[in-house]
Design a protein around this motif. Sequence first.
Motif, PDB file in Angstrom:
ATOM      1  N   VAL A 150      32.669  38.756  39.458  1.00 38.75           N
ATOM      2  CA  VAL A 150      31.724  37.702  39.094  1.00 38.75           C
ATOM      3  C   VAL A 150      31.412  36.896  40.344  1.00 38.75           C
ATOM      4  O   VAL A 150      32.151  36.941  41.321  1.00 38.75           O
ATOM      5  N   ALA A 151      30.333  36.141  40.316  1.00 34.47           N
ATOM      6  CA  ALA A 151      29.927  35.304  41.443  1.00 34.47           C
ATOM      7  C   ALA A 151      30.192  33.838  41.124  1.00 34.47           C
ATOM      8  O   ALA A 151      30.183  33.442  39.963  1.00 34.47           O
ATOM      9  N   PRO A 152      30.426  33.020  42.154  1.00 32.67           N
ATOM     10  CA  PRO A 152      30.574  31.578  41.925  1.00 32.67           C
ATOM     11  C   PRO A 152      29.356  31.032  41.182  1.00 32.67           C
ATOM     12  O   PRO A 152      28.228  31.433  41.442  1.00 32.67           O
ATOM     13  N   GLY A 153      29.601  30.144  40.232  1.00 27.36           N
ATOM     14  CA  GLY A 153      28.527  29.544  39.458  1.00 27.36           C
ATOM     15  C   GLY A 153      28.098  30.370  38.256  1.00 27.36           C
ATOM     16  O   GLY A 153      27.263  29.936  37.467  1.00 27.36           O
ATOM     17  N   SER A 211      32.842  29.364  32.444  1.00 28.04           N
ATOM     18  CA  SER A 211      32.053  29.121  33.656  1.00 28.04           C
ATOM     19  C   SER A 211      32.951  29.194  34.879  1.00 28.04           C
ATOM     20  O   SER A 211      34.085  28.738  34.855  1.00 28.04           O
ATOM     21  N   VAL A 212      32.402  29.766  35.952  1.00 24.09           N
ATOM     22  CA  VAL A 212      33.098  29.854  37.237  1.00 24.09           C
ATOM     23  C   VAL A 212      32.485  28.795  38.152  1.00 24.09           C
ATOM     24  O   VAL A 212      31.271  28.789  38.365  1.00 24.09           O
ATOM     25  N   ASP A 213      33.314  27.893  38.681  1.00 24.89           N
ATOM     26  CA  ASP A 213      32.820  26.831  39.558  1.00 24.89           C
ATOM     27  C   ASP A 213      32.135  27.398  40.798  1.00 24.89           C
ATOM     28  O   ASP A 213      32.505  28.467  41.282  1.00 24.89           O
ATOM     29  N   GLU A 214      31.160  26.658  41.314  1.00 28.43           N
ATOM     30  CA  GLU A 214      30.443  27.050  42.539  1.00 28.43           C
ATOM     31  C   GLU A 214      31.376  27.114  43.746  1.00 28.43           C
ATOM     32  O   GLU A 214      31.133  27.865  44.678  1.00 28.43           O
ATOM     33  N   GLN A 215      32.444  26.323  43.742  1.00 23.68           N
ATOM     34  CA  GLN A 215      33.335  26.231  44.891  1.00 23.68           C
ATOM     35  C   GLN A 215      34.467  27.258  44.884  1.00 23.68           C
ATOM     36  O   GLN A 215      35.287  27.274  45.792  1.00 23.68           O
ATOM     37  N   VAL A 216      34.537  28.115  43.899  1.00 26.46           N
ATOM     38  CA  VAL A 216      35.629  29.093  43.821  1.00 26.46           C
ATOM     39  C   VAL A 216      35.478  30.109  44.948  1.00 26.46           C
ATOM     40  O   VAL A 216      34.410  30.695  45.131  1.00 26.46           O
ATOM     41  N   ALA A 217      36.564  30.294  45.691  1.00 25.42           N
ATOM     42  CA  ALA A 217      36.555  31.234  46.818  1.00 25.42           C
ATOM     43  C   ALA A 217      36.776  32.660  46.319  1.00 25.42           C
ATOM     44  O   ALA A 217      37.371  32.876  45.254  1.00 25.42           O
ATOM     45  N   ALA A 218      36.321  33.616  47.111  1.00 26.00           N
ATOM     46  CA  ALA A 218      36.556  35.022  46.774  1.00 26.00           C
ATOM     47  C   ALA A 218      38.055  35.272  46.736  1.00 26.00           C
ATOM     48  O   ALA A 218      38.811  34.712  47.524  1.00 26.00           O
ATOM     49  N   GLY A 219      38.497  36.072  45.805  1.00 27.87           N
ATOM     50  CA  GLY A 219      39.921  36.374  45.681  1.00 27.87           C
ATOM     51  C   GLY A 219      40.235  36.972  44.336  1.00 27.87           C
ATOM     52  O   GLY A 219      39.347  37.257  43.534  1.00 27.87           O
ATOM     53  N   VAL A 220      41.515  37.177  44.090  1.00 30.61           N
ATOM     54  CA  VAL A 220      42.003  37.712  42.819  1.00 30.61           C
ATOM     55  C   VAL A 220      42.562  36.540  42.021  1.00 30.61           C
ATOM     56  O   VAL A 220      43.352  35.755  42.538  1.00 30.61           O
ATOM     57  N   TYR A 221      42.162  36.418  40.764  1.00 28.66           N
ATOM     58  CA  TYR A 221      42.579  35.312  39.917  1.00 28.66           C
ATOM     59  C   TYR A 221      43.261  35.858  38.671  1.00 28.66           C
ATOM     60  O   TYR A 221      42.736  36.747  38.010  1.00 28.66           O
ATOM     61  N   LEU A 222      44.411  35.304  38.334  1.00 26.15           N
ATOM     62  CA  LEU A 222      45.195  35.745  37.195  1.00 26.15           C
ATOM     63  C   LEU A 222      44.839  34.929  35.952  1.00 26.15           C
ATOM     64  O   LEU A 222      44.818  33.699  35.985  1.00 26.15           O
ATOM     65  N   VAL A 223      44.564  35.634  34.867  1.00 28.77           N
ATOM     66  CA  VAL A 223      44.319  35.023  33.570  1.00 28.77           C
ATOM     67  C   VAL A 223      45.513  35.389  32.690  1.00 28.77           C
ATOM     68  O   VAL A 223      45.826  36.564  32.536  1.00 28.77           O
ATOM     69  N   ARG A 224      46.206  34.393  32.150  1.00 30.67           N
ATOM     70  CA  ARG A 224      47.399  34.655  31.336  1.00 30.67           C
ATOM     71  C   ARG A 224      47.059  34.514  29.858  1.00 30.67           C
ATOM     72  O   ARG A 224      46.439  33.549  29.450  1.00 30.67           O
ATOM     73  N   LEU A 225      47.518  35.484  29.085  1.00 33.72           N
ATOM     74  CA  LEU A 225      47.276  35.491  27.649  1.00 33.72           C
ATOM     75  C   LEU A 225      48.592  35.727  26.929  1.00 33.72           C
ATOM     76  O   LEU A 225      49.357  36.626  27.285  1.00 33.72           O
TER      77      LEU A 225
END
Length: 144
Positions: free
Chosen positions: A49-52, A123-137
């Motif tokens: 996904v892209a920022p924003g 929503s993904v914030d505009e300021q989020v840097a490229a990287g791997v993000y963990l979503v916990r469920l």
Amino acid sequence: MGSILVLIRRLLLVTLTICLLLPAHTFAAAGLQLSLELPYSLSGRKMTVAPGQRIHAMFNIENSAPESQRVTVRLELPSGFRVDGIPEHWLVGHSETSANQLLQRELELSAGYGQWFDLLAVSVDEQVAAGVYLVRLTAGEIRR
């Protein structure tokens, strides 16, 4: 000059890679089966996904046990990712130890084949840097 850099950034679609739990990764415990697709897309698997950008999370929980089950479902979104609005039947809060957003709800799944699914907008914030993000469920005994 600054607006040109922003435009170039968007044109190049600096992407974010999100650690996903896709339907192919279904987890089971005590008669419960759980899947999450994030970002969800009708056109197939989408891994970045892209920022924003606004994305969706699709949940599916099934109970195949012979008795009904009451299950607490918790979703932890990383910093920079926020659920849009306040989804019906969900409690929305924040982690005590980080800037992560927490969502929680209670479910009653019927015996034999009780099923629940939901779709949440994120929503993904505009300021989020490229990287791997963990979503916990977490759902009942299942934690991923």
